[in-house]
Design a protein around this motif. Structure first.
Motif, mmCIF file in Angstrom:
data_model
loop_
_atom_site.group_PDB
_atom_site.id
_atom_site.type_symbol
_atom_site.label_atom_id
_atom_site.label_comp_id
_atom_site.label_asym_id
_atom_site.label_seq_id
_atom_site.Cartn_x
_atom_site.Cartn_y
_atom_site.Cartn_z
ATOM 1 N N LEU A 190 55.798 2.262 28.511
ATOM 2 C CA LEU A 190 56.984 1.427 28.685
ATOM 3 C C LEU A 190 57.848 1.327 27.437
ATOM 4 O O LEU A 190 59.060 1.089 27.540
ATOM 5 N N PHE A 191 57.213 1.513 26.257
ATOM 6 C CA PHE A 191 57.933 1.291 25.013
ATOM 7 C C PHE A 191 57.786 2.487 24.077
ATOM 8 O O PHE A 191 56.866 3.300 24.230
ATOM 9 N N PRO A 192 58.679 2.587 23.073
ATOM 10 C CA PRO A 192 58.577 3.695 22.109
ATOM 11 C C PRO A 192 57.351 3.582 21.212
ATOM 12 O O PRO A 192 56.689 2.532 21.174
ATOM 13 N N GLN A 193 57.065 4.634 20.456
ATOM 14 C CA GLN A 193 55.864 4.710 19.639
ATOM 15 C C GLN A 193 55.801 3.597 18.591
ATOM 16 O O GLN A 193 54.721 3.122 18.244
ATOM 17 N N GLY A 194 56.960 3.181 18.096
ATOM 18 C CA GLY A 194 56.980 2.114 17.091
ATOM 19 C C GLY A 194 56.384 0.820 17.613
ATOM 20 O O GLY A 194 55.663 0.115 16.895
ATOM 21 N N VAL A 195 56.671 0.505 18.867
ATOM 22 C CA VAL A 195 56.119 -0.697 19.494
ATOM 23 C C VAL A 195 54.614 -0.538 19.687
ATOM 24 O O VAL A 195 53.842 -1.475 19.467
ATOM 25 N N VAL A 196 54.191 0.670 20.075
ATOM 26 C CA VAL A 196 52.771 0.950 20.271
ATOM 27 C C VAL A 196 52.005 0.745 18.964
ATOM 28 O O VAL A 196 50.935 0.132 18.932
ATOM 29 N N ASP A 197 52.560 1.265 17.871
ATOM 30 C CA ASP A 197 51.917 1.110 16.563
ATOM 31 C C ASP A 197 51.834 -0.359 16.147
ATOM 32 O O ASP A 197 50.830 -0.798 15.560
ATOM 33 N N ALA A 198 52.894 -1.112 16.463
ATOM 34 C CA ALA A 198 52.908 -2.533 16.110
ATOM 35 C C ALA A 198 51.847 -3.294 16.896
ATOM 36 O O ALA A 198 51.147 -4.151 16.342
ATOM 37 N N VAL A 199 51.693 -2.982 18.174
ATOM 38 C CA VAL A 199 50.683 -3.636 19.009
ATOM 39 C C VAL A 199 49.283 -3.301 18.499
ATOM 40 O O VAL A 199 48.403 -4.160 18.436
ATOM 41 N N ALA A 200 49.088 -2.035 18.117
ATOM 42 C CA ALA A 200 47.777 -1.606 17.615
ATOM 43 C C ALA A 200 47.388 -2.382 16.362
ATOM 44 O O ALA A 200 46.207 -2.672 16.141
ATOM 45 N N GLN A 201 48.361 -2.722 15.547
ATOM 46 C CA GLN A 201 48.085 -3.445 14.310
ATOM 47 C C GLN A 201 47.725 -4.908 14.536
ATOM 48 O O GLN A 201 47.270 -5.591 13.627
ATOM 49 N N LEU A 202 47.938 -5.419 15.757
ATOM 50 C CA LEU A 202 47.637 -6.815 16.060
ATOM 51 C C LEU A 202 46.184 -7.023 16.474
ATOM 52 O O LEU A 202 45.752 -8.165 16.675
ATOM 53 N N SER A 203 45.435 -5.944 16.610
ATOM 54 C CA SER A 203 44.070 -6.042 17.115
ATOM 55 C C SER A 203 43.115 -6.657 16.093
ATOM 56 O O SER A 203 42.904 -6.107 15.019
ATOM 57 N N PHE A 204 42.524 -7.784 16.445
ATOM 58 C CA PHE A 204 41.490 -8.390 15.594
ATOM 59 C C PHE A 204 40.303 -7.447 15.458
ATOM 60 O O PHE A 204 39.698 -7.323 14.392
ATOM 61 N N LEU A 205 39.977 -6.779 16.555
ATOM 62 C CA LEU A 205 38.799 -5.914 16.588
ATOM 63 C C LEU A 205 38.942 -4.744 15.620
ATOM 64 O O LEU A 205 37.994 -4.385 14.914
ATOM 65 N N THR A 206 40.127 -4.149 15.576
ATOM 66 C CA THR A 206 40.363 -3.004 14.695
ATOM 67 C C THR A 206 40.201 -3.382 13.233
ATOM 68 O O THR A 206 39.539 -2.680 12.458
ATOM 69 N N HIS A 207 40.789 -4.501 12.839
ATOM 70 C CA HIS A 207 40.715 -4.931 11.442
ATOM 71 C C HIS A 207 39.309 -5.382 11.058
ATOM 72 O O HIS A 207 38.848 -5.119 9.950
ATOM 73 N N PHE A 208 38.625 -6.044 11.987
ATOM 74 C CA PHE A 208 37.248 -6.455 11.700
ATOM 75 C C PHE A 208 36.330 -5.241 11.573
ATOM 76 O O PHE A 208 35.458 -5.195 10.696
ATOM 77 N N ALA A 209 36.520 -4.258 12.449
ATOM 78 C CA ALA A 209 35.696 -3.045 12.397
ATOM 79 C C ALA A 209 35.881 -2.329 11.065
ATOM 80 O O ALA A 209 34.917 -1.792 10.496
ATOM 81 N N ALA A 210 37.107 -2.325 10.543
ATOM 82 C CA ALA A 210 37.369 -1.672 9.256
ATOM 83 C C ALA A 210 36.619 -2.386 8.125
ATOM 84 O O ALA A 210 36.013 -1.747 7.264
ATOM 85 N N LEU A 218 42.646 -4.615 1.324
ATOM 86 C CA LEU A 218 43.542 -5.766 1.186
ATOM 87 C C LEU A 218 44.406 -5.953 2.433
ATOM 88 O O LEU A 218 44.709 -7.080 2.823
ATOM 89 N N ARG A 219 44.761 -4.850 3.088
ATOM 90 C CA ARG A 219 45.600 -4.955 4.286
ATOM 91 C C ARG A 219 44.885 -5.676 5.418
ATOM 92 O O ARG A 219 45.510 -6.463 6.143
ATOM 93 N N ASP A 220 43.602 -5.425 5.569
ATOM 94 C CA ASP A 220 42.841 -6.091 6.628
ATOM 95 C C ASP A 220 42.646 -7.571 6.315
ATOM 96 O O ASP A 220 42.757 -8.424 7.203
ATOM 97 N N VAL A 221 42.366 -7.876 5.052
ATOM 98 C CA VAL A 221 42.203 -9.275 4.641
ATOM 99 C C VAL A 221 43.512 -10.036 4.821
ATOM 100 O O VAL A 221 43.544 -11.151 5.362
ATOM 101 N N LEU A 222 44.616 -9.411 4.397
ATOM 102 C CA LEU A 222 45.929 -10.051 4.540
ATOM 103 C C LEU A 222 46.295 -10.248 6.000
ATOM 104 O O LEU A 222 46.930 -11.249 6.358
ATOM 105 N N PHE A 223 45.894 -9.299 6.843
ATOM 106 C CA PHE A 223 46.186 -9.445 8.273
ATOM 107 C C PHE A 223 45.593 -10.735 8.812
ATOM 108 O O PHE A 223 46.271 -11.515 9.496
ATOM 109 N N PHE A 224 44.325 -10.994 8.513
ATOM 110 C CA PHE A 224 43.689 -12.205 9.011
ATOM 111 C C PHE A 224 44.278 -13.460 8.380
ATOM 112 O O PHE A 224 44.501 -14.466 9.065
ATOM 113 N N LEU A 225 44.554 -13.407 7.075
ATOM 114 C CA LEU A 225 45.132 -14.579 6.403
ATOM 115 C C LEU A 225 46.529 -14.891 6.927
ATOM 116 O O LEU A 225 46.881 -16.058 7.149
ATOM 117 N N LEU A 226 47.326 -13.842 7.156
ATOM 118 C CA LEU A 226 48.677 -14.049 7.696
ATOM 119 C C LEU A 226 48.625 -14.513 9.146
ATOM 120 O O LEU A 226 49.468 -15.308 9.576
#
Length: 245
Positions: A190-210, A218-226
């Protein structure tokens, strides 16, 4: 400012242990953590002394247990009418929101810390990478904080704790699945690749797995803090709007 925040923090933290509910929550968390690790996670069959199966189930345990803690944060205050009294005290909205959140986060941290015998066990049985385990604990606590901040905001929306619980489970479930291929493929249709990438970055599971792989990026830590900061700010906004009702 700090005095007001600490007053709310102490009041809230003491309230958790003033009833048997806190102890029931901790016991349930410890039982489920052990059951998922040793049985569902096949810890014995793996023949490897590490805590990977233990942390793998944390997102799914938090999906139901953290909303059970957060649903009372503001719903109970609104239902009982004590929110008006709280907000008339000489402290800012930010202090009230942050104080209640920190108390709940410390309570969950206590429950998480009580799993330390598992860490001792794997060290007794083998030579695990303790750096990976420590990073996983930090990641788990950050993820729990993000879940809790979401729950805090949604608790402020409704006077009904059950409604707050259901809303929090639904939103957190969506945030967990945001990085799954099924979700990304649906968004990509439904949406362009930029939107897909943005949605992927919102995943708690992805950042926790990393983080649970032992890399405290630092990016994963900042994601949770933000994420925590965003949802707590939203919580303060919601409470302000509800004051006008």
């Amino acid at each position: 400012m700090l005095d007001g925040l600490m007053a709310v923090f102490r009041r809230e933290l003491a309230s958790y242990f003033a009833t048997p509910v806190a102890y029931v929550f901790i016991v349930i968390f410890l039982i489920l953590a052990g059951a998922t690790t040793f049985y569902l996670g096949g810890w014995f069959e793996r023949g490897q002394a590490d805590l990977q199966p233990f942390f793998a189930f944390h997102p799914w345990l938090y999906l139901f247990l953290v909303p059970a803690v957060s649903m009372r944060l503001w719903s109970e205050e609104r239902k009982s009418g004590t929110i008006e009294l709280l907000l008339t005290l000489p402290l800012g909205m930010g202090q009230a929101v942050l104080g209640k959140f920190l108390a709940a986060w410390v309570f969950i941290a206590i429950a998480l810390a009580l799993t330390f015998p598992m860490w001792i066990t794997v060290n007794y049985l083998g030579s695990p990478d303790n750096g990976v385990i420590l990073a996983s604990y930090i990641g788990s606590l950050l993820m729990a904080g993000a879940f809790l901040a979401v729950g805090s905001c949604l608790s402020a929306i409704s006077r009904n704790q059950v409604v707050a619980f259901i809303l929090t489970v639904m939103v957190c479930f969506l945030l967990l699945l945001a990085g799954f291929p099924l979700v990304l493929d649906s968004v990509g249709a439904l949406f362009p690749q930029g939107v897909v990438d943005a949605v992927a970055q919102l995943s708690f599971l992805t950042h926790f797995a990393a983080i649970s792989r032992g890399v405290l990026d630092l990016r994963d830590v900042l994601f949770f803090l933000l994420s925590i900061a965003f949802w707590l700010y939203a919580c303060a906004v919601v409470i302000e709007l509800k004051k006008a009702d």
